[in-house]
Design a protein around this motif. Structure first.
Motif, PDB file in Angstrom:
ATOM      1  N   PHE A 190      19.156  -3.160  -5.313  1.00 18.28           N
ATOM      2  CA  PHE A 190      18.361  -4.307  -5.755  1.00 18.28           C
ATOM      3  C   PHE A 190      17.664  -4.963  -4.571  1.00 18.28           C
ATOM      4  CE2 PHE A 190      17.699  -8.662  -7.238  1.00 18.28           C
ATOM      5  CZ  PHE A 190      17.289  -8.486  -8.555  1.00 18.28           C
ATOM      6  N   VAL A 191      18.418  -5.233  -3.505  1.00 20.76           N
ATOM      7  CA  VAL A 191      17.847  -5.901  -2.339  1.00 20.76           C
ATOM      8  C   VAL A 191      16.827  -5.002  -1.648  1.00 20.76           C
ATOM      9  CG1 VAL A 191      18.372  -6.823  -0.054  1.00 20.76           C
ATOM     10  CG2 VAL A 191      19.827  -7.406  -1.991  1.00 20.76           C
ATOM     11  N   GLN A 192      17.121  -3.730  -1.501  1.00 20.44           N
ATOM     12  CA  GLN A 192      16.182  -2.815  -0.851  1.00 20.44           C
ATOM     13  C   GLN A 192      14.893  -2.674  -1.647  1.00 20.44           C
ATOM     14  OE1 GLN A 192      18.253   0.884  -0.081  1.00 20.44           O
ATOM     15  NE2 GLN A 192      19.160   0.107   1.813  1.00 20.44           N
ATOM     16  N   GLU A 193      15.011  -2.584  -2.969  1.00 14.41           N
ATOM     17  CA  GLU A 193      13.806  -2.477  -3.800  1.00 14.41           C
ATOM     18  C   GLU A 193      12.943  -3.725  -3.655  1.00 14.41           C
ATOM     19  OE1 GLU A 193      11.136  -0.627  -6.374  1.00 14.41           O
ATOM     20  OE2 GLU A 193      13.011   0.230  -5.621  1.00 14.41           O
ATOM     21  N   GLY A 194      13.581  -4.893  -3.694  1.00 12.42           N
ATOM     22  CA  GLY A 194      12.832  -6.139  -3.571  1.00 12.42           C
ATOM     23  C   GLY A 194      12.263  -6.348  -2.184  1.00 12.42           C
ATOM     24  N   ALA A 195      13.061  -6.088  -1.159  1.00 11.09           N
ATOM     25  CA  ALA A 195      12.613  -6.300   0.218  1.00 11.09           C
ATOM     26  C   ALA A 195      11.509  -5.325   0.602  1.00 11.09           C
ATOM     27  CB  ALA A 195      13.795  -6.174   1.180  1.00 11.09           C
ATOM     28  N   GLY A 196      11.572  -4.114   0.074  1.00  6.36           N
ATOM     29  CA  GLY A 196      10.584  -3.099   0.418  1.00  6.36           C
ATOM     30  C   GLY A 196       9.327  -3.141  -0.417  1.00  6.36           C
ATOM     31  N   HIS A 197       9.303  -4.003  -1.424  1.00  2.00           N
ATOM     32  CA  HIS A 197       8.124  -4.105  -2.293  1.00  2.00           C
ATOM     33  C   HIS A 197       6.978  -4.737  -1.519  1.00  2.00           C
ATOM     34  CE1 HIS A 197       5.984  -4.597  -6.120  1.00  2.00           C
ATOM     35  NE2 HIS A 197       5.638  -5.795  -5.680  1.00  2.00           N
ATOM     36  N   PHE A 198       5.836  -4.083  -1.487  1.00  2.00           N
ATOM     37  CA  PHE A 198       4.700  -4.583  -0.709  1.00  2.00           C
ATOM     38  C   PHE A 198       3.938  -5.619  -1.522  1.00  2.00           C
ATOM     39  CE2 PHE A 198       0.330  -4.507   0.868  1.00  2.00           C
ATOM     40  CZ  PHE A 198       0.564  -4.726   2.224  1.00  2.00           C
ATOM     41  N   GLY A 199       3.829  -6.816  -0.980  1.00  2.00           N
ATOM     42  CA  GLY A 199       3.070  -7.862  -1.645  1.00  2.00           C
ATOM     43  C   GLY A 199       3.895  -8.598  -2.680  1.00  2.00           C
ATOM     44  N   SER A 200       3.212  -9.285  -3.574  1.00  2.00           N
ATOM     45  CA  SER A 200       3.853 -10.123  -4.575  1.00  2.00           C
ATOM     46  C   SER A 200       4.343  -9.296  -5.754  1.00  2.00           C
ATOM     47  CB  SER A 200       2.873 -11.188  -5.067  1.00  2.00           C
ATOM     48  OG  SER A 200       2.423 -11.985  -3.984  1.00  2.00           O
ATOM     49  N   GLY A 201       5.304  -9.852  -6.493  1.00  2.00           N
ATOM     50  CA  GLY A 201       5.801  -9.154  -7.668  1.00  2.00           C
ATOM     51  C   GLY A 201       7.185  -9.613  -8.058  1.00  2.00           C
ATOM     52  N   TRP A 202       7.926  -8.694  -8.686  1.00  2.00           N
ATOM     53  CA  TRP A 202       9.235  -9.006  -9.254  1.00  2.00           C
ATOM     54  C   TRP A 202      10.144  -7.795  -9.099  1.00  2.00           C
ATOM     55  CZ3 TRP A 202       9.531 -13.910 -11.475  1.00  2.00           C
ATOM     56  CH2 TRP A 202       8.297 -14.557 -11.661  1.00  2.00           C
ATOM     57  N   VAL A 203      11.443  -8.036  -8.895  1.00  2.00           N
ATOM     58  CA  VAL A 203      12.422  -6.949  -8.890  1.00  2.00           C
ATOM     59  C   VAL A 203      13.363  -7.173 -10.071  1.00  2.00           C
ATOM     60  CG1 VAL A 203      13.905  -8.127  -7.172  1.00  2.00           C
ATOM     61  CG2 VAL A 203      14.124  -5.659  -7.563  1.00  2.00           C
ATOM     62  N   TRP A 204      13.545  -6.139 -10.868  1.00  2.00           N
ATOM     63  CA  TRP A 204      14.242  -6.236 -12.153  1.00  2.00           C
ATOM     64  C   TRP A 204      15.461  -5.326 -12.204  1.00  2.00           C
ATOM     65  CZ3 TRP A 204      11.596  -9.132 -16.038  1.00  2.00           C
ATOM     66  CH2 TRP A 204      10.246  -9.414 -15.769  1.00  2.00           C
ATOM     67  N   LEU A 205      16.462  -5.762 -12.934  1.00  2.00           N
ATOM     68  CA  LEU A 205      17.491  -4.876 -13.460  1.00  2.00           C
ATOM     69  C   LEU A 205      17.142  -4.651 -14.919  1.00  2.00           C
ATOM     70  CD1 LEU A 205      20.224  -3.352 -13.316  1.00  2.00           C
ATOM     71  CD2 LEU A 205      21.312  -5.509 -14.014  1.00  2.00           C
ATOM     72  N   VAL A 206      16.963  -3.395 -15.308  1.00  2.00           N
ATOM     73  CA  VAL A 206      16.573  -3.069 -16.680  1.00  2.00           C
ATOM     74  C   VAL A 206      17.533  -2.032 -17.246  1.00  2.00           C
ATOM     75  CG1 VAL A 206      14.139  -3.538 -16.182  1.00  2.00           C
ATOM     76  CG2 VAL A 206      15.009  -1.192 -16.006  1.00  2.00           C
ATOM     77  N   THR A 207      17.499  -1.910 -18.563  1.00  2.00           N
ATOM     78  CA  THR A 207      18.239  -0.852 -19.219  1.00  2.00           C
ATOM     79  C   THR A 207      17.291  -0.087 -20.133  1.00  2.00           C
ATOM     80  OG1 THR A 207      20.229  -0.312 -20.490  1.00  2.00           O
ATOM     81  CG2 THR A 207      18.985  -2.242 -21.220  1.00  2.00           C
ATOM     82  N   GLY A 208      17.641   1.163 -20.383  1.00  2.00           N
ATOM     83  CA  GLY A 208      16.841   2.019 -21.246  1.00  2.00           C
ATOM     84  C   GLY A 208      17.673   3.216 -21.672  1.00  2.00           C
ATOM     85  N   SER A 209      17.031   4.234 -22.125  1.00  2.00           N
ATOM     86  CA  SER A 209      17.755   5.406 -22.614  1.00  2.00           C
ATOM     87  C   SER A 209      18.543   6.096 -21.505  1.00  2.00           C
ATOM     88  CB  SER A 209      16.779   6.395 -23.256  1.00  2.00           C
ATOM     89  OG  SER A 209      15.788   6.804 -22.325  1.00  2.00           O
ATOM     90  N   ASP A 210      18.148   5.891 -20.245  1.00  2.00           N
ATOM     91  CA  ASP A 210      18.857   6.493 -19.112  1.00  2.00           C
ATOM     92  C   ASP A 210      19.867   5.543 -18.474  1.00  2.00           C
ATOM     93  OD1 ASP A 210      17.376   8.834 -19.418  1.00  2.00           O
ATOM     94  OD2 ASP A 210      15.768   8.099 -18.115  1.00  2.00           O
ATOM     95  N   GLY A 211      20.133   4.430 -19.122  1.00  2.00           N
ATOM     96  CA  GLY A 211      21.070   3.463 -18.562  1.00  2.00           C
ATOM     97  C   GLY A 211      20.377   2.444 -17.677  1.00  2.00           C
ATOM     98  N   LEU A 212      21.148   1.816 -16.792  1.00  2.00           N
ATOM     99  CA  LEU A 212      20.613   0.769 -15.931  1.00  2.00           C
ATOM    100  C   LEU A 212      19.843   1.354 -14.761  1.00  2.00           C
ATOM    101  CD1 LEU A 212      23.562  -1.773 -15.541  1.00  2.00           C
ATOM    102  CD2 LEU A 212      21.975  -1.476 -17.448  1.00  2.00           C
ATOM    103  N   LYS A 213      18.799   0.641 -14.342  1.00  2.00           N
ATOM    104  CA  LYS A 213      18.104   0.987 -13.111  1.00  2.00           C
ATOM    105  C   LYS A 213      17.384  -0.235 -12.570  1.00  2.00           C
ATOM    106  CE  LYS A 213      14.096   3.044 -15.469  1.00  2.00           C
ATOM    107  NZ  LYS A 213      13.268   4.286 -15.547  1.00  2.00           N
ATOM    108  N   VAL A 214      17.042  -0.173 -11.292  1.00  2.00           N
ATOM    109  CA  VAL A 214      16.312  -1.238 -10.619  1.00  2.00           C
ATOM    110  C   VAL A 214      14.858  -0.811 -10.477  1.00  2.00           C
ATOM    111  CG1 VAL A 214      16.033  -2.499  -8.445  1.00  2.00           C
ATOM    112  CG2 VAL A 214      18.329  -2.075  -9.363  1.00  2.00           C
ATOM    113  N   VAL A 215      13.942  -1.682 -10.883  1.00  2.00           N
ATOM    114  CA  VAL A 215      12.519  -1.389 -10.752  1.00  2.00           C
ATOM    115  C   VAL A 215      11.808  -2.642 -10.233  1.00  2.00           C
ATOM    116  CG1 VAL A 215      12.535   0.308 -12.627  1.00  2.00           C
ATOM    117  CG2 VAL A 215      11.955  -2.071 -13.127  1.00  2.00           C
ATOM    118  N   ALA A 216      10.677  -2.437  -9.594  1.00  2.00           N
ATOM    119  CA  ALA A 216       9.829  -3.545  -9.155  1.00  2.00           C
ATOM    120  C   ALA A 216       8.492  -3.453  -9.856  1.00  2.00           C
ATOM    121  CB  ALA A 216       9.640  -3.509  -7.641  1.00  2.00           C
ATOM    122  N   THR A 217       7.882  -4.613 -10.119  1.00  2.00           N
ATOM    123  CA  THR A 217       6.542  -4.658 -10.688  1.00  2.00           C
ATOM    124  C   THR A 217       5.655  -5.490  -9.770  1.00  2.00           C
ATOM    125  OG1 THR A 217       7.083  -6.599 -12.059  1.00  2.00           O
ATOM    126  CG2 THR A 217       7.345  -4.416 -13.068  1.00  2.00           C
TER     127      THR A 217
END
Length: 227
Positions: A113-140
């Motif tokens: 979570f921290v690496q995804e958010g810290a490494g995201h270039f510019g503005s946006g959001w870091v999310w914990l989401v769930t789906g058919s593959d289970g939990l994952k971290v994504v940034a928008t």
């Protein structure tokens, strides 16, 4: 007409992780401006009276960038306020089990979570989401959100825009994310969202004028993941 939801805690309740000055500036200025612009643009687009979730999706379908950016940011911020709490805790129950299954352990999830958010270039959001593959971290990026990501359901989000942390942390985004994760992330809310994603109870929905936000989490509707 969309409202500016009240914070579900006092301005100083999240200190020292997030200061009262940051919350006042972030909620009372930034979020308010997004809501006001959304009301104006939604009316011009003939979408007045629609739920904000519908406005976000319709703006994306029409490629109406101005409406999408403001409506999605209004929604993202309301979700973000609910993702924080002054009651420090750890994930438990079904959420803890899902985290262990997806990441191996809570610390591995925090690192992702921290690496995804810290490494995201510019503005946006870091999310914990769930789906058919289970939990994952994504940034928008920028205003983009999970409402327009088919098959994904949001459990938790942290704001990566500089106005979310610059007064308190200057350019130390990793420091902000680490302290946010440890101290004020609302794991009880994330667990309720996970239950809603699995058809148990209701998930978050932007509050209407008749149902002021504060301490509720209604249904997010069609963003429930499909098998």
């Amino acid at each position: 007409m969309f409202i500016l939801p009240e914070l579900p805690y006092g301005y100083d309740a999240l200190a020292p992780t997030m200061s009262a000055d940051t919350l006042r500036f972030h909620h009372d200025k930034h979020h308010k401006a997004y809501v006001e612009k959304t009301n104006k643009l939604a009316g011009e687009a003939g979408l007045e009276g629609r739920a904000l979730e519908d406005v976000v999706r319709e703006a994306r379908r029409r490629s109406d960038a101005a409406l999408f950016n403001n409506a999605a940011q209004a929604w993202n911020h309301a979700f973000f306020w609910t993702c924080m709490t002054p009651q420090r805790a750890r994930p438990s129950g079904a959420l803890a089990q899902a985290i262990d299954q997806a990441f191996g352990a809570l610390e591995a999830f925090k690192t992702a979570f921290v690496q995804e958010g810290a490494g995201h270039f510019g503005s946006g959001w870091v999310w914990l989401v769930t789906g058919s593959d289970g939990l994952k971290v994504v940034a928008t990026h920028d205003a983009d959100d999970i409402l327009v990501r088919e098959g994904l359901f949001p459990l938790l989000v942290c704001d990566l825009w500089e106005h979310a942390y610059y007064l308190d942390y200057k350019n130390d985004r990793p420091g902000f994310l680490n302290r946010w994760f440890d101290n004020i992330a609302n794991w009880a809310f994330a667990e309720r969202q996970l239950a809603a994603a699995n058809g148990q109870g209701q998930g978050f929905r932007y509050p209407s004028e008749a149902e002021p936000e504060g301490r509720r989490s209604p249904d997010i509707g069609e963003s429930r993941p499909t098998a």
